[in-house]
Design a protein around this motif. Sequence first.
Motif, PDB file in Angstrom:
ATOM      1  N   SER A 518       0.832  -1.203   0.000  1.00 59.82           N
ATOM      2  CA  SER A 518       0.000   0.000   0.000  1.00 59.82           C
ATOM      3  C   SER A 518       0.870   1.258   0.000  1.00 59.82           C
ATOM      4  O   SER A 518       0.532   2.254  -0.654  1.00 59.82           O
ATOM      5  CB  SER A 518      -0.937  -0.005   1.213  1.00 59.82           C
ATOM      6  N   GLN A 519       2.010   1.198   0.686  1.00 61.31           N
ATOM      7  CA  GLN A 519       2.905   2.357   0.694  1.00 61.31           C
ATOM      8  C   GLN A 519       3.424   2.664  -0.713  1.00 61.31           C
ATOM      9  O   GLN A 519       3.577   3.825  -1.100  1.00 61.31           O
ATOM     10  CB  GLN A 519       4.093   2.098   1.638  1.00 61.31           C
ATOM     11  N   MET A 520       3.709   1.615  -1.459  1.00 59.78           N
ATOM     12  CA  MET A 520       4.226   1.829  -2.817  1.00 59.78           C
ATOM     13  C   MET A 520       3.148   2.413  -3.721  1.00 59.78           C
ATOM     14  O   MET A 520       3.419   3.320  -4.527  1.00 59.78           O
ATOM     15  CB  MET A 520       4.779   0.511  -3.365  1.00 59.78           C
ATOM     16  N   LEU A 521       1.925   1.887  -3.621  1.00 59.96           N
ATOM     17  CA  LEU A 521       0.842   2.452  -4.431  1.00 59.96           C
ATOM     18  C   LEU A 521       0.597   3.915  -4.070  1.00 59.96           C
ATOM     19  O   LEU A 521       0.388   4.771  -4.946  1.00 59.96           O
ATOM     20  CB  LEU A 521      -0.444   1.642  -4.234  1.00 59.96           C
ATOM     21  N   GLU A 582      -3.271  -6.315   7.051  1.00 61.11           N
ATOM     22  CA  GLU A 582      -4.002  -5.954   5.832  1.00 61.11           C
ATOM     23  C   GLU A 582      -4.652  -7.182   5.198  1.00 61.11           C
ATOM     24  O   GLU A 582      -4.115  -8.290   5.273  1.00 61.11           O
ATOM     25  CB  GLU A 582      -3.044  -5.358   4.799  1.00 61.11           C
ATOM     26  N   ARG A 583      -5.769  -6.942   4.509  1.00 60.06           N
ATOM     27  CA  ARG A 583      -6.362  -8.010   3.717  1.00 60.06           C
ATOM     28  C   ARG A 583      -5.449  -8.298   2.527  1.00 60.06           C
ATOM     29  O   ARG A 583      -4.979  -7.396   1.846  1.00 60.06           O
ATOM     30  CB  ARG A 583      -7.740  -7.583   3.192  1.00 60.06           C
ATOM     31  N   GLY A 584      -5.193  -9.582   2.296  1.00 61.84           N
ATOM     32  CA  GLY A 584      -4.381  -9.977   1.154  1.00 61.84           C
ATOM     33  C   GLY A 584      -5.227 -10.190  -0.079  1.00 61.84           C
ATOM     34  O   GLY A 584      -6.425  -9.916  -0.099  1.00 61.84           O
ATOM     35  N   GLY A 585      -4.592 -10.696  -1.119  1.00 66.79           N
ATOM     36  CA  GLY A 585      -5.283 -10.937  -2.376  1.00 66.79           C
ATOM     37  C   GLY A 585      -4.926  -9.896  -3.415  1.00 66.79           C
ATOM     38  O   GLY A 585      -3.817  -9.338  -3.419  1.00 66.79           O
ATOM     39  N   LEU A 586      -5.847  -9.623  -4.316  1.00 69.92           N
ATOM     40  CA  LEU A 586      -5.605  -8.682  -5.410  1.00 69.92           C
ATOM     41  C   LEU A 586      -5.892  -7.251  -4.965  1.00 69.92           C
ATOM     42  O   LEU A 586      -6.913  -6.995  -4.301  1.00 69.92           O
ATOM     43  CB  LEU A 586      -6.491  -8.996  -6.608  1.00 69.92           C
ATOM     44  N   TRP A 587      -5.051  -6.325  -5.405  1.00 70.57           N
ATOM     45  CA  TRP A 587      -5.338  -4.909  -5.159  1.00 70.57           C
ATOM     46  C   TRP A 587      -6.663  -4.500  -5.801  1.00 70.57           C
ATOM     47  O   TRP A 587      -7.380  -3.638  -5.307  1.00 70.57           O
ATOM     48  CB  TRP A 587      -4.202  -4.035  -5.682  1.00 70.57           C
ATOM     49  N   ARG A 588      -6.981  -5.160  -6.900  1.00 70.64           N
ATOM     50  CA  ARG A 588      -8.255  -4.865  -7.586  1.00 70.64           C
ATOM     51  C   ARG A 588      -9.438  -5.076  -6.646  1.00 70.64           C
ATOM     52  O   ARG A 588     -10.441  -4.357  -6.736  1.00 70.64           O
ATOM     53  CB  ARG A 588      -8.359  -5.777  -8.809  1.00 70.64           C
ATOM     54  N   MET A 589      -9.323  -6.057  -5.763  1.00 75.02           N
ATOM     55  CA  MET A 589     -10.425  -6.355  -4.850  1.00 75.02           C
ATOM     56  C   MET A 589     -10.436  -5.418  -3.647  1.00 75.02           C
ATOM     57  O   MET A 589     -11.316  -5.524  -2.788  1.00 75.02           O
ATOM     58  CB  MET A 589     -10.339  -7.820  -4.398  1.00 75.02           C
ATOM     59  N   ARG A 590      -9.448  -4.557  -3.583  1.00 73.26           N
ATOM     60  CA  ARG A 590      -9.448  -3.523  -2.545  1.00 73.26           C
ATOM     61  C   ARG A 590      -9.544  -2.126  -3.185  1.00 73.26           C
ATOM     62  O   ARG A 590      -9.046  -1.148  -2.627  1.00 73.26           O
ATOM     63  CB  ARG A 590      -8.201  -3.630  -1.665  1.00 73.26           C
ATOM     64  N   ALA A 591     -10.166  -2.083  -4.361  1.00 72.46           N
ATOM     65  CA  ALA A 591     -10.460  -0.811  -5.045  1.00 72.46           C
ATOM     66  C   ALA A 591      -9.209  -0.083  -5.495  1.00 72.46           C
ATOM     67  O   ALA A 591      -9.219   1.142  -5.650  1.00 72.46           O
ATOM     68  CB  ALA A 591     -11.319   0.105  -4.160  1.00 72.46           C
ATOM     69  N   ARG A 592      -8.116  -0.826  -5.688  1.00 75.95           N
ATOM     70  CA  ARG A 592      -6.900  -0.205  -6.197  1.00 75.95           C
ATOM     71  C   ARG A 592      -6.352  -1.019  -7.369  1.00 75.95           C
ATOM     72  O   ARG A 592      -5.188  -1.452  -7.382  1.00 75.95           O
ATOM     73  CB  ARG A 592      -5.843  -0.065  -5.099  1.00 75.95           C
ATOM     74  N   ALA A 593      -7.205  -1.216  -8.365  1.00 77.14           N
ATOM     75  CA  ALA A 593      -6.758  -1.925  -9.563  1.00 77.14           C
ATOM     76  C   ALA A 593      -5.600  -1.159 -10.198  1.00 77.14           C
ATOM     77  O   ALA A 593      -5.524   0.071 -10.102  1.00 77.14           O
ATOM     78  CB  ALA A 593      -7.917  -2.053 -10.554  1.00 77.14           C
ATOM     79  N   PRO A 594      -4.682  -1.865 -10.848  1.00 75.30           N
ATOM     80  CA  PRO A 594      -3.534  -1.194 -11.477  1.00 75.30           C
ATOM     81  C   PRO A 594      -3.956  -0.120 -12.466  1.00 75.30           C
ATOM     82  O   PRO A 594      -3.229   0.860 -12.680  1.00 75.30           O
ATOM     83  CB  PRO A 594      -2.798  -2.333 -12.175  1.00 75.30           C
ATOM     84  N   GLN A 595      -5.130  -0.284 -13.060  1.00 73.14           N
ATOM     85  CA  GLN A 595      -5.602   0.698 -14.050  1.00 73.14           C
ATOM     86  C   GLN A 595      -5.685   2.094 -13.450  1.00 73.14           C
ATOM     87  O   GLN A 595      -5.572   3.095 -14.171  1.00 73.14           O
ATOM     88  CB  GLN A 595      -6.987   0.285 -14.568  1.00 73.14           C
ATOM     89  N   LYS A 596      -5.921   2.199 -12.142  1.00 73.49           N
ATOM     90  CA  LYS A 596      -6.088   3.520 -11.537  1.00 73.49           C
ATOM     91  C   LYS A 596      -4.800   4.341 -11.598  1.00 73.49           C
ATOM     92  O   LYS A 596      -4.851   5.571 -11.593  1.00 73.49           O
ATOM     93  CB  LYS A 596      -6.520   3.370 -10.073  1.00 73.49           C
ATOM     94  N   ILE A 597      -3.665   3.646 -11.605  1.00 71.03           N
ATOM     95  CA  ILE A 597      -2.390   4.363 -11.576  1.00 71.03           C
ATOM     96  C   ILE A 597      -1.684   4.306 -12.919  1.00 71.03           C
ATOM     97  O   ILE A 597      -1.146   5.300 -13.394  1.00 71.03           O
ATOM     98  CB  ILE A 597      -1.501   3.789 -10.454  1.00 71.03           C
TER      99      ILE A 597
END
Lengths: 757, 129
Positions: A518-521, A582-597
């Motif tokens: 999350s820090q990197m995003l 933190e919840r693991g898994g895909l960033w997409r499932m935590r509303a931070r899909a790679p497309q956003k950045i």
Amino acid sequence: MSYAQIRGYCDRPNVRPGETLDFFLSSPEAGRCQVNLVRLIHGDRNPAGPGYKEEAVPSAVDGQYAVGTQFTQVGAYVEVPDTAAHLGGASGLSLHLHLWSTTPAKRQGVISRWSEAERRGWALLIEDGHLVLMASDGRQQSRVSLAQPLFPEVWYSVVARIDVTGKTLSLSQVATINSVNSRFGRMVNLDTDGAAVAPLAAAPGNPSVPVLMAGLAETSLVSRPRVVALFNGKLDGPKLYSHALADGEVAALHAGEAGPAPLAHWDFAAGTTRRGIPTDAAQDVSGNGLHGVCINQPDRGMTGWNWDGLEEHFVHCPEQYGALWFHEDSLDDCRWVRSLSFTLPPDLPSGCYALKLAQGDKTDRVPFFVVPPKGTASARIAVVIPTFSYLAYANSQVLLNAAGGQSVMGVLTTLDDLDIELNVTPAWGRSAYDYHVDGRGVQYSTWRRPILNLRPDYRHEFGSVWQFPADLHLIDWLTVKGFAFDVITDHDLQAEGASLLKRYAVVISPSHAEYTSSQMLDAYEEYFATGGRGMYLGANGFYWITSQHPEKPWMIEVRKGETGDQAWRGRPGELFHSTTGERGGLWRMRARAPQKIWGTGYTSHGLDVSAGYHQLPDARDPRVAFIFEGIGPQEVIGDFGLVNEGAAGLELDRIDYSLGTPPNTLLLASSYGHSASAMLVPEDQYFAYPGITGRDNPLVRADIAYATTRQGGAVFSASSMAWCGSLSHANYANNVSRMTENVLRRFAAEGAVDEVA
Amino acid sequence: MPLQNPNGYADKTADFMAFFAEAKRRELRPLVTPALLAEHAEDPRGDQSPHSTALQDVLNYLHALPIDGKSFAYAEVPYQRYKLGLLRGRGNAPTLDDPRVFATEREAVHAVFLQRLVALGLLDAEAAK
């Protein structure tokens, strides 16, 4: 044939000029080895490319060093020093714990104060599927075992008693199955409870070893025991009592009731906070201070014997997450004796380096990354070396162990000596793509071990260069083209955040920065929101939620599931990271899909065949004319290259406005011509259906996308892991190289880019 | 009768896996023609042109075979010298006793293809030569 040879590792991936890096070397042949500092330029030995390139960098570290064979303790366990022998059991002892065994057939220690060498002490262990209690003074050994074998992945309450006064050993087990805590549920007509008593010949002796959970001490070394008979499975809430409990007290413990005050009670959930349980401490909560320490990172934040399935986050319900999951092949640090320290010259330029180790006809290279002095940048361009992703893939052995691996890759596998060495050397540990011996996915990975697939010329088991060797395609191209650039790493980004990126006009993410915190995003988002410019020259980036261990920053944690391209899947109730909460898994499932950045995000893997990109209407937009300078409007982009002969390959990303692609993003070109083995990612499938391959699904493609951001910032995404493998084609004179250069020169230049609104 | 011994209960999935394997091989056998072998020899990755449906069907089955005994191309000297090996599972070195040497990965991968077909009874050993 022996695959053993000189190997080494360093204590961390990133280092600044003037700082000291420690190196740890081991060789099956005691003697001397030659050490030299080299700068790594290009690793891929594919004869169609520029070949292997490294430069000697004469320095004070160059020279001959003594090497010998270093021991690596593999396998997770808990050690309680107990130097005052409070837990020796000379006057009697009882213990109670809950146990969930994954491999009951093999011999393994559960909890012990036992020396295998001295054959002295006491031990609860599993032999041939049955629980056994042993006690010995070194001369007379007594044992009792239960007739009822353990069912794997079933929780049991276990009580063991050493009654010195009554001269008996007794042992009992009671299954504690509920609807969710074990492999099967309560409806199975199970007859597995049991109890047994045997004579005790002599009170336990006092071996010179600590109390161990999940293993037995082989030797009585003062420093640290060598641990054998390592346990696979979960232990929850071990308690020791200073005497033999009465039968009524045993019944109460089996019924889940509180017993008398224990001498020691290790609560593996003690210390849980909102930020997880990022510690090796195994707290004794009895008040007697008999604390333990975890070695080799057992899995924490695991569901316990009393988990009822209503709460899925261990932070919210630590009383149901009292288990540690041990594996005989876990590793957090090889813990070798330091072989040499290297203080970097204060003027050493930023870049990719290695210590080259040579002994006889064997060679190894231990890579590390020299970043600029703290608070400075020495160029306008930075390449962010994805060290978290290197860790996730470290020493992967998928194709040697997973029957489905070739189905995923779509190829008949080619392997080499490094792959075989990994498979036959438990000391090198496993990757986040592998399974532990007992079938649990590997959720932690450590830098502090030889990482064989981090060697610059390694051709990955997946059939191509991958990660670091692939990223050297970019390093080589930047070097050949004469760009001044720094390298910085995920580890630096994690520590410094956006302030690190803001020192640069443009940052480049190379082939496969898949694992992100999350820090990197936060850092990237802040950078692009304040005028930063980025080039995403890879794919399947910023995909898995990743945590850095706060106490052991050389380690990462990943929990795979519940969707995504998953090498394994976290078990129910075990999707949250122990090290951060933190919840693991895909960033997409935590509303931070790679497309956003980055505008694009993972859409397909296709590891057999690569393709080229076809220009689309936005390519003619005058605001992006600079990207196409020197490239004809009819040219296919990248229908060539070292990675399966195309720039769009291995793994591919696409725009998706619903997932956060900025609305002003331009789609310049997309790849076409992927194979039947190129599959749409699981998170986009919803229903499984025919027609999800590169032959027939329009989502199986790589997109070249471009968007401008706030304050003159911009993002260019090539969206393919194979992109950088095409840079050197035709002596670096090709349209992939040209497009990359066009964008980089514009992004690195002073002044804002034309806004695309 | 209560369940007492965890080792007394076999995974019955194996029964269907055996049935499936037999049925699948029966279906695949007529697909293994000289033309299919030639197609793979010419283009084992499918990077010259997409594989035919028949070859893709055969490859899908070959890719998914169990690990123990699964053949692979062994890069003794990457890009220069290849052999054929058999995987032996976790912790075990593969078997590398096939004397044949291949100059290119492509040739080695085709040998892997033929080896698996022969091992499955889908191709006569003589025909594989």
